[in-house]
Design a protein around this motif. Structure first.
Motif, short mmCIF file in Angstrom:
data_model
loop_
_atom_site.label_atom_id
_atom_site.label_comp_id
_atom_site.label_asym_id
_atom_site.label_seq_id
_atom_site.Cartn_x
_atom_site.Cartn_y
_atom_site.Cartn_z
N LEU A 137 0.76 -1.21 -0.04
CA LEU A 137 -0.05 0.14 0.00
C LEU A 137 0.90 1.13 -0.04
O LEU A 137 1.65 1.17 0.75
CB LEU A 137 -0.88 0.07 1.10
CG LEU A 137 -1.61 1.40 1.66
CD1 LEU A 137 -2.73 1.62 0.37
CD2 LEU A 137 -2.43 1.33 3.01
N ALA A 138 0.49 2.30 -0.80
CA ALA A 138 1.18 3.40 -0.72
C ALA A 138 0.37 4.47 -0.93
O ALA A 138 -0.82 4.64 -1.63
CB ALA A 138 2.22 3.74 -2.24
N CYS A 139 0.31 5.31 0.23
CA CYS A 139 -0.71 6.52 0.46
C CYS A 139 0.05 7.77 0.23
O CYS A 139 1.30 7.97 0.33
CB CYS A 139 -1.27 6.57 1.82
SG CYS A 139 -2.28 5.02 2.35
N PRO A 140 -0.85 8.71 -0.38
CA PRO A 140 -0.14 9.99 -0.29
C PRO A 140 0.07 10.87 1.04
O PRO A 140 -0.50 10.57 1.82
CB PRO A 140 -1.33 10.76 -1.29
CG PRO A 140 -2.73 10.11 -0.84
CD PRO A 140 -2.14 8.64 -0.42
N ALA A 177 -1.86 3.52 -4.05
CA ALA A 177 -1.63 2.45 -4.78
C ALA A 177 -1.77 1.04 -4.15
O ALA A 177 -1.33 1.01 -2.97
CB ALA A 177 -0.49 2.61 -5.72
N LEU A 178 -1.77 -0.09 -4.83
CA LEU A 178 -2.16 -1.36 -4.07
C LEU A 178 -1.10 -2.54 -4.82
O LEU A 178 -1.13 -2.40 -6.27
CB LEU A 178 -3.64 -1.60 -3.87
CG LEU A 178 -4.33 -0.88 -2.81
CD1 LEU A 178 -5.72 -1.08 -3.45
CD2 LEU A 178 -3.89 -1.07 -1.56
N SER A 179 -0.74 -3.38 -4.19
CA SER A 179 -0.23 -4.70 -4.91
C SER A 179 -1.32 -5.64 -5.01
O SER A 179 -2.50 -5.64 -4.65
CB SER A 179 0.94 -5.15 -3.98
OG SER A 179 0.35 -5.88 -2.76
N ARG A 180 -1.07 -6.62 -5.87
CA ARG A 180 -1.92 -7.62 -6.23
C ARG A 180 -2.40 -8.55 -4.68
O ARG A 180 -3.35 -8.73 -4.84
CB ARG A 180 -1.37 -8.52 -7.19
CG ARG A 180 -2.12 -9.91 -7.58
CD ARG A 180 -1.37 -11.01 -8.21
NE ARG A 180 -1.32 -10.55 -9.71
CZ ARG A 180 -0.07 -10.55 -10.28
NH1 ARG A 180 0.87 -11.10 -9.80
NH2 ARG A 180 -0.13 -10.46 -11.79
N LEU A 208 -5.35 -3.43 5.90
CA LEU A 208 -3.97 -3.64 5.63
C LEU A 208 -3.14 -3.39 6.93
O LEU A 208 -2.31 -4.07 7.38
CB LEU A 208 -3.65 -2.90 4.49
CG LEU A 208 -4.45 -3.23 3.07
CD1 LEU A 208 -3.73 -2.38 1.91
CD2 LEU A 208 -4.10 -4.58 2.78
N LEU A 209 -3.51 -2.26 7.62
CA LEU A 209 -2.64 -2.15 8.79
C LEU A 209 -2.89 -2.91 9.88
O LEU A 209 -1.78 -3.17 10.49
CB LEU A 209 -2.99 -0.63 9.19
CG LEU A 209 -2.50 0.82 8.50
CD1 LEU A 209 -3.09 1.91 9.41
CD2 LEU A 209 -1.07 0.70 8.28
N PHE A 213 1.24 -6.38 6.10
CA PHE A 213 1.33 -5.77 4.93
C PHE A 213 2.33 -4.59 4.92
O PHE A 213 2.40 -3.87 6.01
CB PHE A 213 -0.05 -5.39 4.09
CG PHE A 213 -0.97 -6.50 3.97
CD1 PHE A 213 -1.11 -7.23 2.63
CD2 PHE A 213 -1.75 -7.15 4.81
CE1 PHE A 213 -1.84 -7.94 2.32
CE2 PHE A 213 -2.87 -7.89 4.56
CZ PHE A 213 -2.67 -8.49 3.19
N ARG A 214 2.90 -4.31 4.27
CA ARG A 214 4.08 -3.41 3.80
C ARG A 214 3.45 -2.14 3.50
O ARG A 214 2.81 -2.09 2.48
CB ARG A 214 5.28 -3.84 2.88
CG ARG A 214 5.99 -4.92 3.42
CD ARG A 214 7.16 -5.33 2.53
NE ARG A 214 7.98 -4.18 2.67
CZ ARG A 214 8.80 -3.99 1.73
NH1 ARG A 214 8.90 -4.62 0.48
NH2 ARG A 214 9.93 -2.93 1.90
#
Length: 409
Positions: A137-140, A177-180, A208-209, A213-214
């Motif tokens: 997971l990538a957050c802004p 953005a998220l991974s598969r 996810l937290l 998960f990374r």
């Protein structure tokens, strides 16, 4: 307008699979032309950044049939396929997840079309941690003015950080953005565990937290204009956000009670300074709303808050404007007390949540007044002190949560 097929860009041939899927969400305030131009910028940036990777850009639409627009002759042909994507009855987040599953994508991203030239770069910055470094997971992390996002600053960020132990600065961002792997978990186990709230932003972040998960965050200079956090009815907006926050706390209680302290998440890019700065909101109406709430909501608050907190609020209501401020530790305990009250359903939950509005406005009045006296470089450290106070008060939350009878108001 539905365009004749011969007027559509040739890149609209629909692929069956894609490694990268980026969904562009415009909303009612963005017209089809602006959405198309935003999609072109995203597609161009993906083509330059990830040459040789199969990618697709989706223009999300809530209509039953996504409207197609003619190709703009002023724009070059898109480097990747640009597809209208209808998602009636689904949130933009759910539509993005399901598109990622459909295309069997290695990474998916959701961005907001706001008309800025930097939009394509935002998609690239969010995808980078997932594609290059294997984050889930990538957050802004937007450049914000000191008075912007006070709800996230004073409640969502410190509460989420204290519960899950990750310093994710803006967990309410509409973009991500998220991974598969993350997409599969969200559409599977996480969806089944909480179908009533699946597709919400806080549901996704909490799911996810609370797992293995990374998580990372990417600094973005442009905050999309449609990310306003409160509508005309502040009480309804606050109740919606805080209600989901407390609900997720109930759902993941077994996880967060084992978490101690917090750790930073990897941050990509350098924080950007916001351009310009708006003046502070009017503080006297906020303080007056707290004082009125203190007069009229004694019975509601006393059902949730212990006597020592009620005494502290009584003293606060008598303070003059220049000394009016809610101590960080007191604010953390108030939020935690209401989280426990929500968990135990001590009263109608909608009433409980709406009764928090005067308390929030009282805290915000003091906090904004303090921020107005600080230099720009001191704002973030002040937010960090607030978040640290929530961490220090977490044993109080755990005790109240586990043994509520010991703390009966």
């Amino acid at each position: 307008m539905l365009a004749p097929a011969e007027q559509l860009p040739p890149a609209l041939a629909e692929p069956r699979r894609a490694e990268l899927v980026v969904a562009v969400h415009g909303g009612p305030a963005i017209d089809a032309g602006d959405a198309m131009r935003a999609g072109h910028r995203v597609g161009h940036d993906l083509g330059v950044t990830y040459p040789g990777r199969r990618a697709v850009v989706l223009l999300l639409s809530e209509a039953e049939r996504a409207p197609l627009v003619p190709a703009d002759p002023r724009l070059p042909p898109p480097e990747v396929p640009l597809l209208p994507w209808s998602h009636p009855g689904q949130s933009a987040l759910e539509a993005t997840l399901r598109a990622g599953e459909l295309f069997d994508a290695a990474a998916v991203a959701l961005v907001v079309a706001g008309g800025e030239e930097e939009l394509g770069g935002g998609a690239r910055h969010l995808l980078g941690p997932v594609v290059a470094d294997g984050f889930d997971l990538a957050c802004p992390c937007y450049a914000t003015q000191r008075y912007e996002g006070v709800l996230a600053t004073g409640l969502v960020y410190p509460f989420t950080r204290a519960l899950f132990g990750r310093r994710l600065r803006q967990p309410l961002g509409y973009e991500l953005a998220l991974s598969r792997r993350a997409v599969s978990h969200l559409l599977g186990e996480a969806w089944q565990a909480d179908p009533a709230h699946a597709g919400e932003r806080l549901w996704l972040v909490s799911a996810l937290l609370s797992g293995d998960f990374r998580v990372a965050q990417a600094c973005l200079a442009v905050r999309p204009p449609r990310l306003g956090e409160a509508g005309a009815d502040l009480a309804a907006s606050l109740a919606q956000v805080v209600g989901l926050l407390f609900h997720e706390a109930r759902l993941h209680a077994a996880t967060w009670q084992r978490v101690k302290g917090s750790r930073p998440v990897k941050t990509y890019g350098e924080p950007a300074l916001p351009s310009g700065e708006a003046g502070p909101p009017q503080l006297e109406p906020m303080r007056s709303a707290f004082q009125l709430g203190h007069q009229e909501l004694q019975r509601v608050w006393s059902a949730v808050l212990p006597p020592q907190t009620m005494l502290a609020l009584k003293r606060l209501a008598r303070e003059p404007e220049e000394r009016f401020a809610v101590d960080d530790a007191l604010w953390a305990r108030v939020v935690y007390d209401f989280a426990v009250g929500y968990h135990l359903a001590l009263m109608d939950r909608a009433l409980l949540l709406r009764s928090m509005t005067p308390l929030y406005l009282g805290w915000a009045a003091g906090f904004v007044r303090e921020l107005s006296a600080l230099p720009p470089e001191a704002v973030d450290p002040r937010v960090e002190r607030l978040a640290h106070a929530f961490e220090l008060a977490k044993p109080y939350l755990i005790s109240r949560w586990r043994w509520p009878d010991r703390f009966t108001p």
